[in-house]
Design a protein around this motif. Sequence first.
Motif, mmCIF file in Angstrom:
data_model
loop_
_atom_site.group_PDB
_atom_site.id
_atom_site.type_symbol
_atom_site.label_atom_id
_atom_site.label_comp_id
_atom_site.label_asym_id
_atom_site.label_seq_id
_atom_site.Cartn_x
_atom_site.Cartn_y
_atom_site.Cartn_z
ATOM 1 N N LEU A 173 -33.742 8.657 -79.217
ATOM 2 C CA LEU A 173 -34.430 8.818 -77.949
ATOM 3 C C LEU A 173 -34.649 7.481 -77.255
ATOM 4 O O LEU A 173 -34.754 6.437 -77.899
ATOM 5 N N GLY A 174 -34.747 7.531 -75.929
ATOM 6 C CA GLY A 174 -34.739 6.318 -75.131
ATOM 7 C C GLY A 174 -36.094 5.841 -74.669
ATOM 8 O O GLY A 174 -37.142 6.391 -75.005
ATOM 9 N N ASP A 175 -36.056 4.795 -73.867
ATOM 10 C CA ASP A 175 -37.238 4.181 -73.285
ATOM 11 C C ASP A 175 -37.826 5.071 -72.195
ATOM 12 O O ASP A 175 -37.346 6.175 -71.937
ATOM 13 N N ALA A 176 -38.849 4.539 -71.540
ATOM 14 C CA ALA A 176 -39.494 5.258 -70.453
ATOM 15 C C ALA A 176 -38.473 5.692 -69.409
ATOM 16 O O ALA A 176 -37.674 4.883 -68.933
ATOM 17 N N ASN A 177 -38.496 6.976 -69.074
ATOM 18 C CA ASN A 177 -37.626 7.581 -68.062
ATOM 19 C C ASN A 177 -36.139 7.534 -68.432
ATOM 20 O O ASN A 177 -35.278 7.713 -67.571
ATOM 21 N N GLU A 178 -35.839 7.277 -69.702
ATOM 22 C CA GLU A 178 -34.453 7.275 -70.163
ATOM 23 C C GLU A 178 -34.320 8.242 -71.329
ATOM 24 O O GLU A 178 -35.052 8.155 -72.309
ATOM 25 N N SER A 179 -33.388 9.157 -71.228
ATOM 26 C CA SER A 179 -33.265 10.199 -72.242
ATOM 27 C C SER A 179 -32.863 9.635 -73.599
ATOM 28 O O SER A 179 -33.388 10.055 -74.636
ATOM 29 N N PHE A 180 -31.912 8.679 -73.587
ATOM 30 C CA PHE A 180 -31.396 8.153 -74.843
ATOM 31 C C PHE A 180 -31.442 6.628 -74.846
ATOM 32 O O PHE A 180 -31.417 5.983 -73.800
ATOM 33 N N LEU A 181 -31.485 6.085 -76.041
ATOM 34 C CA LEU A 181 -31.573 4.643 -76.234
ATOM 35 C C LEU A 181 -30.218 3.980 -76.012
ATOM 36 O O LEU A 181 -29.181 4.550 -76.338
#
Length: 698
Positions: A427-435
């Motif tokens: 999972l990604g950072d703020a407002n980003e779905s994936f890392l």
Amino acid sequence: MNKYNYRIHPSIGIARVGNSDEYYLGPETVAGLKQNSSDTQTGGLPIKPNSESTTITSSDLRDANGAFKKQAARFKIYQYALESSQETYPMDLPIQDVQEIKVGSVIGNKTVTNIIWTVHVANKKANTFVLVEDPTQPEGISGYENNQLPPIRNADINDPNAPQPSDKVAVLNDPSRVKKLTIDPGPRVVDGTNSVSINFDNQTVASYFDVSQSKVVSIPDYPMSFPQDSFDDLDCPTGAIDTLGEIQTDQFGRLLVTGGKGRACSWGQHKLTGDVNNNQWFDDASDGPVTAVLEFDDGTYEEVDAGAWVTTTDPSYAPQTLNIVPLFDDIYNSWVQQLDLSPNLYANGAYLDSFTPYFDDNLDPIFKSVALQRWNINLNSYGISAHDNVGEITANDDPTQTGVFSRVRNPNISSQFGEGGYMPLALGDANESFLAVTDTQYFYINQWNNKQYNPGTENKLNPGELLDKNILMNCLGGRFSPGIDLTFIVRQPDLYIKDWATSGQGPFRIKPYPLSYNNLNSETPLLTEGYIPLHTGNVGLEPGDLSKFMAIPWHTDYNSCATHLPSPNPTGNTNLFWSWPAQRPVAVYVATEVAANGGKLTTSDGQELQKWSVRGKGTSTNKSVAQDWGRYQESLNMIKNWQDIGVVMQGDSIDPEQGGPADASYYLEVSSLLKEGEDPTNAVEPYPNINNSLPKQS
């Protein structure tokens, strides 16, 4: 003698909570990697106390009563023979021009007779801004842009549901509020060798070393504040927060910092309602500046101006599992792009094609981290094989034949942040779905794929610089939602001493706000709200400013972050993904069970021999509700039981009575005290796991 010749390392030290009074030292080599070609030990293991390099084994994790030991941060002082007023990174000094300073060290015609350390830690979590969890709203640093501010925690101390005030900063800086919601024991001094422990509690008098007077000054009227000073109705499931830790010295006069006991308390009997922001709660994490003064045999003193910072955070449940984006790489990326750290790598807003990365330094950690992740998550057989293959890439392989580059998520293509078909599969950072890997990491991989790289290592870092790097390599970078060790603010230039190249202080150092300990009274707090991203500028940080953006209490975020839907969730996706596989093990192989299974990782019917890391009483849920697997159904249970979770360690570091020594390529769970038989648990099912209800976001 140039007073800037002396520096404290690491620049940022990491301590970790534990419910034992005993401790081990934090790892000073990189998880999963050899430190150099002559090192037969893999990196990432903590070190036994009073030892230079002897790493712990599985039986060293707990004390004789089964309590979870703390991880201490160790600070050293190095002297540098600098000849130029313009510094580069790395320094590229001859090894003879770098010397560790200990009690007894001879410098010129003087001998160091004492090292005097001052440390001031605090906890400001209850009196700061929330970490926004709504993907439709600005999250992370974007919540502070364009003169915006996120909501604040505890808008009203007595009403957890109160509306937000119109002037948030004024409310946060109200002295009466600061006094109630900040845990601040004040500064402490420790010196000599093998000193007694000095406690950050409310019984020990605050003190600091006054350079102008060349003496330690006591502050009996320091305005200490602990939760019990302001609240009569505290509810503390495992005991009151009566300390933020201790400081002491080792046999050489180095500083050791240990943190709190992993406790959390509420007032007003308020329940836990969120994963990250819980009003009317405290925990005992902390952070603050570390300074030192050298005393010589001729009666003179010399200040070590280039200070350091320490922060205390969650336990390390997988100390040898390397993050795909380590904290160092996240910080380094910002320094490269915004603080002119490596002009041979990045200049005038672009990466330079002439730069040639080194495989061991810049590429192998990324590849090894992919393989190490697999021991902490519930991959299917295809995923396990794919992760293992990436970890086996060597400098001699043809990059174009590995197929890796085409699978790596490009941080410069926004559409790829919403696609799960790329690596990392987390999972990604703020407002980003994936890392995604950092821009700098991606540039390294691109150069490698173009066959423009050097095998081996550049090996230019001196011991102090290496310590700075290694400590942060063992910590979590993005995903900062908010993360485990530190969070999104580490990417902001205003956090640091910017004139690193000319001040003699070097890179990666938090800029401290200059505090005055003179003329204090016990009723008026010294500390304020302090640092506000993109608002207060480069004025410096107070104690408590580095950790205050983390979850409160940290236990709720750790509990929730097993697997989740992405946020925002791509259209049509129902698959769950992992939050922090290296720091928050989700599914593990238990060492004793692997040993009983003849050293095999699969059962006779071909199933992976895995269990949830968080399991047993209080974790059971409906078999079909995959989004609730591997966590406590009530967050309060994590506050009560965090110390019973097991630790993932390399097989040859596991003692015989705990299932070892196992295959050195295995990373297995040991030392779990969770009682599985008291409640039915769900069997681990391999990825993909399907969400069948509204997502729980972290």
